[in-house]
Design a protein around this motif. Structure first.
Motif, short mmCIF file in Angstrom:
data_model
loop_
_atom_site.label_atom_id
_atom_site.label_comp_id
_atom_site.label_asym_id
_atom_site.label_seq_id
_atom_site.Cartn_x
_atom_site.Cartn_y
_atom_site.Cartn_z
N THR A 28 -6.57 28.27 59.60
CA THR A 28 -7.19 28.43 58.27
C THR A 28 -7.38 29.84 58.14
O THR A 28 -7.85 30.18 57.05
CB THR A 28 -8.44 27.51 58.11
OG1 THR A 28 -9.59 28.02 58.99
CG2 THR A 28 -8.03 26.09 58.30
N VAL A 69 -7.15 29.34 53.10
CA VAL A 69 -7.34 27.99 52.44
C VAL A 69 -8.56 28.04 51.55
O VAL A 69 -9.33 28.72 51.85
CB VAL A 69 -7.20 26.86 53.50
CG1 VAL A 69 -5.95 26.92 54.25
CG2 VAL A 69 -8.28 27.14 54.39
N SER A 106 -11.44 22.97 53.03
CA SER A 106 -10.09 22.45 53.18
C SER A 106 -9.97 21.92 54.61
O SER A 106 -10.17 22.60 55.46
CB SER A 106 -8.91 23.37 52.87
OG SER A 106 -8.80 23.76 51.68
#
Length: 115
Positions: A24, A41, A45
């Motif tokens: 991420t 992200v 998320s």
């Protein structure tokens, strides 16, 4: 890894879950040369980051080895695990009886001569 002692690899192999932050976020240098981390992200998320996956046997038709192509049949895999096959890298019999051509037809611009 090939583990012939397992009945169902999908059910029996524990898969290590690594930090979701590895997928991420990204680290790099800014335009000013400082090391920064960027989130890729949206906040909150979810992300999974398995260390590896298990390929279901029904999707595997052969294993490419240093000895040639080994069929994914159980008998061939067991023989391979016991070392019951002769090394024969790219010509003649390879693995457990997969017949590879003794010669190949060269494609345009390609030679079969050793370099």
């Amino acid at each position: 890894t090939l583990d012939l002692s397992l009945g169902d690899g999908l059910a029996e192999i524990p898969i290590e879950q690594r930090s979701s932050r590895e997928v991420t976020h990204l680290s790099g240098r800014s335009a000013h040369g400082t090391l920064i981390e960027v989130q890729l992200v949206p906040d909150g998320s979810p992300a999974l980051n398995p260390a590896f996956d298990v390929t279901p046997a029904r999707l595997v038709t052969g294993l490419i080895t240093e000895y040639g192509v080994l069929p994914s049949e159980e008998s061939a895999l067991r023989a391979c695990a016991k070392g019951l096959f002769a090394p024969s890298p790219f010509r003649g019999k390879a693995g457990m009886g997969v017949q590879l051509p003794d010669t190949e037809t060269p494609r345009a611009g390609h030679s079969t001569q050793p370099r």
